[in-house]
Design a protein around this motif. Sequence first.
Motif, PDB file in Angstrom:
ATOM      1  N   ALA A  53      10.457  -1.733  43.098  1.00 34.85           N
ATOM      2  CA  ALA A  53       9.887  -2.959  43.678  1.00 34.85           C
ATOM      3  C   ALA A  53       8.399  -2.753  43.946  1.00 34.85           C
ATOM      4  O   ALA A  53       7.572  -3.615  43.638  1.00 34.85           O
ATOM      5  N   GLU A  54       8.058  -1.582  44.478  1.00 32.84           N
ATOM      6  CA  GLU A  54       6.643  -1.297  44.771  1.00 32.84           C
ATOM      7  C   GLU A  54       5.815  -1.270  43.491  1.00 32.84           C
ATOM      8  O   GLU A  54       4.722  -1.835  43.422  1.00 32.84           O
ATOM      9  N   LEU A  76      11.623  -8.917  43.962  1.00 31.18           N
ATOM     10  CA  LEU A  76      12.541  -9.608  44.880  1.00 31.18           C
ATOM     11  C   LEU A  76      13.987  -9.263  44.559  1.00 31.18           C
ATOM     12  O   LEU A  76      14.808  -9.040  45.436  1.00 31.18           O
ATOM     13  N   MET A  77      14.289  -9.200  43.252  1.00 29.52           N
ATOM     14  CA  MET A  77      15.663  -8.849  42.849  1.00 29.52           C
ATOM     15  C   MET A  77      16.011  -7.451  43.354  1.00 29.52           C
ATOM     16  O   MET A  77      17.134  -7.189  43.774  1.00 29.52           O
ATOM     17  N   ALA A  78      15.036  -6.534  43.291  1.00 28.81           N
ATOM     18  CA  ALA A  78      15.295  -5.153  43.722  1.00 28.81           C
ATOM     19  C   ALA A  78      15.648  -5.104  45.199  1.00 28.81           C
ATOM     20  O   ALA A  78      16.363  -4.208  45.646  1.00 28.81           O
ATOM     21  N   SER A  99      21.214   7.229  38.952  1.00 25.68           N
ATOM     22  CA  SER A  99      20.756   6.309  37.904  1.00 25.68           C
ATOM     23  C   SER A  99      21.914   5.496  37.345  1.00 25.68           C
ATOM     24  O   SER A  99      21.774   4.303  37.064  1.00 25.68           O
ATOM     25  N   ASP A 100      23.102   6.100  37.194  1.00 22.37           N
ATOM     26  CA  ASP A 100      24.252   5.343  36.695  1.00 22.37           C
ATOM     27  C   ASP A 100      24.703   4.293  37.708  1.00 22.37           C
ATOM     28  O   ASP A 100      25.181   3.218  37.334  1.00 22.37           O
ATOM     29  N   SER A 101      24.568   4.618  38.992  1.00 24.24           N
ATOM     30  CA  SER A 101      24.932   3.632  40.019  1.00 24.24           C
ATOM     31  C   SER A 101      24.060   2.387  39.869  1.00 24.24           C
ATOM     32  O   SER A 101      24.542   1.259  39.937  1.00 24.24           O
ATOM     33  N   ILE A 102      22.782   2.630  39.643  1.00 19.94           N
ATOM     34  CA  ILE A 102      21.860   1.493  39.497  1.00 19.94           C
ATOM     35  C   ILE A 102      22.193   0.703  38.240  1.00 19.94           C
ATOM     36  O   ILE A 102      22.280  -0.530  38.260  1.00 19.94           O
ATOM     37  N   LEU A 103      22.402   1.432  37.132  1.00 17.12           N
ATOM     38  CA  LEU A 103      22.674   0.722  35.872  1.00 17.12           C
ATOM     39  C   LEU A 103      23.960  -0.085  35.968  1.00 17.12           C
ATOM     40  O   LEU A 103      24.032  -1.219  35.496  1.00 17.12           O
ATOM     41  N   ARG A 129      18.487  -6.639  34.068  1.00 16.65           N
ATOM     42  CA  ARG A 129      18.726  -5.413  33.280  1.00 16.65           C
ATOM     43  C   ARG A 129      17.451  -4.590  33.202  1.00 16.65           C
ATOM     44  O   ARG A 129      17.465  -3.364  33.294  1.00 16.65           O
ATOM     45  N   SER A 130      16.345  -5.304  33.014  1.00 14.16           N
ATOM     46  CA  SER A 130      15.071  -4.595  32.892  1.00 14.16           C
ATOM     47  C   SER A 130      14.741  -3.850  34.186  1.00 14.16           C
ATOM     48  O   SER A 130      14.304  -2.692  34.177  1.00 14.16           O
ATOM     49  N   LEU A 131      15.008  -4.513  35.310  1.00 16.26           N
ATOM     50  CA  LEU A 131      14.797  -3.862  36.606  1.00 16.26           C
ATOM     51  C   LEU A 131      15.689  -2.625  36.703  1.00 16.26           C
ATOM     52  O   LEU A 131      15.268  -1.560  37.158  1.00 16.26           O
ATOM     53  N   GLY A 132      16.950  -2.773  36.266  1.00 16.73           N
ATOM     54  CA  GLY A 132      17.905  -1.655  36.326  1.00 16.73           C
ATOM     55  C   GLY A 132      17.392  -0.456  35.538  1.00 16.73           C
ATOM     56  O   GLY A 132      17.416   0.683  36.015  1.00 16.73           O
TER      57      GLY A 132
END
Length: 583
Positions: A53-54, A76-78, A99-103, A129-132
Amino acid sequence: MGERMLRGAPAAPGLAVGRAWSREVASHESRLVASDGREREHARALAALAQAAEDLDALAAGLSEEQAEIVRTGALMAADPALSAAVTVAALEDGLPASDSILRATEAHAEEIAAIADETLAARADDIRSLGRRAARLAAPGASEGGEAPPQSPPPPSAILIAADLGPADVAELAGSLVGIALIGGGATAHAAILARSLGMPMVTGLGPDVLDVPAGALLLLDGDDGSLVVEPTAERARAATGAMQTRERERERDAADGARPAVTRDGRRVTVLANVASVAELEVGLRSGAEGIGLLRTELAFLDAAEWPTEAQHLEVLEPILQALGARPAMVRMLDFGADKCPPFLSGTDQRGLALLVSHEGAFVDQLRATLRCSRDRDVRLLLPMVDHPDELAAAQRLIEHTARALGVERLPAVGAMIETPAAVGAVRTLAAAADFLSIGTNDLTAEALGVDRFSVNDARAHDPAVLRLIALSVNAAHEAGIALEVCGEAASDPVMLPLLVGLDVDELSVGSARVADVRRWIRRLGLGEVSELAAIALEMAGADEVEAALAPLARRLQSGEGSDAVAEGVDRGGRILALGP
Ligand code: PEP
Ligand code: MG
């Protein structure tokens, strides 16, 4: 290997010749984490989201205000608590690495959104998806504790990015080092496409999974105008494309110098060329290309993710900067055209659209009217009513406009135009023309409604159909009989096959996507009113869109290439038949 063509959808105009390049997608070994390590992975995942986000906010700081706003939606999505909750379940309960948790969490969220029966919202799935991917890179084992992502190799010179999908931040970040973008999925309304258009980066979406088979380094010809990607084009085709790009560049330079010259046909017919916009960034591109004002301000696009009807203050916030950048030039400000594919979540399921929806939500309509009237003092602001179906709706809207203006003490009422976008509106067009101050044909909806097809189906929704041309001709005649101007503001206005026909049918004003303004102005200067009037009269009598397209194709080619444009005048013989116009 011979050349191969993949077909997709045009998302941002322009040609690019370059080499295929893909970003490595973060791939992680899906090992499970023992219970004593889960807290650590959880904290790492949340920190990576916060860092992403930062980073996005920092990236936004280098962009224009409009572009920055798009990139900031990723930040904002983050911060969305639902996303962190899903990450927590994946990391703490299911034991996935950070990283897998985020994806997994972002993919689940993206799938939910993609399933919503609303194209614009569904397109936001790519942003998530791009944020992920961004946050997963930051959380990957190679990343430093401070949140530094493992270095990614930069694209080589003249790279065309090939990807499954893309978020707006990726476009902003890579724009300086790419020449084009080719995507499996995505759509023209996705944030990534909006940003690509505003940055002048050619982009084709919807190419399908075959595009992933394109080997890295393969020579590509990407055509953001017709939505195609040619893999390993022949030397001849690549040379022709490079030549066309150089010609366009020269034309762009000439257009910039010519910006103030009006668009007049060779025999003196002046056509006003305006821009379709929804943001300051788009307007700036249009004005630089010589747009004489805004012919269609799509106010609803700023509120597609809104949780409720926008307030007067929110409307003002969107309108004021756009009108300020426009100065004294005219603006047709369209009242919210919610419904169908432009449906914010709070209206999901409605079967009403455009003006009918506004008239049945009077308070919301008045809020938008108040904001628009307040910013219209000392400016040339005109109101445009979407999807007008019946003269009664127009009369109800006009009463409300008068009432709202009186309440605000506005003395001079703005001009009010009716959009002609349905066969029913064409049926009532003489009455509408007698009551309105101007008419504006939305060819995107009119074509779909008249032919009974989906407006996003490139092959079916063709305004070149003589049935659609006849509806346009009826509307032009009704407007001129009533002594008012007629504008065309759908995509057809910038289509090289339709443009001669619209000028030939005596349309007064054309409003086109900002990136098309310069082309349309140049094409008008290459036309002769005499011959396009004859061409239009003949096309009205043709049997179908194929016949119209075949007859107009050589002229369209010449408009685009600029070659032999004088010969266009010889396109119609004395007996009224179209002669072979080329090539
Ligand atoms: C149209 O329908 O042609 C039009 C200009 O409106 P929109 O594309 O916003 O529906
Ligand atoms: Mg429309």
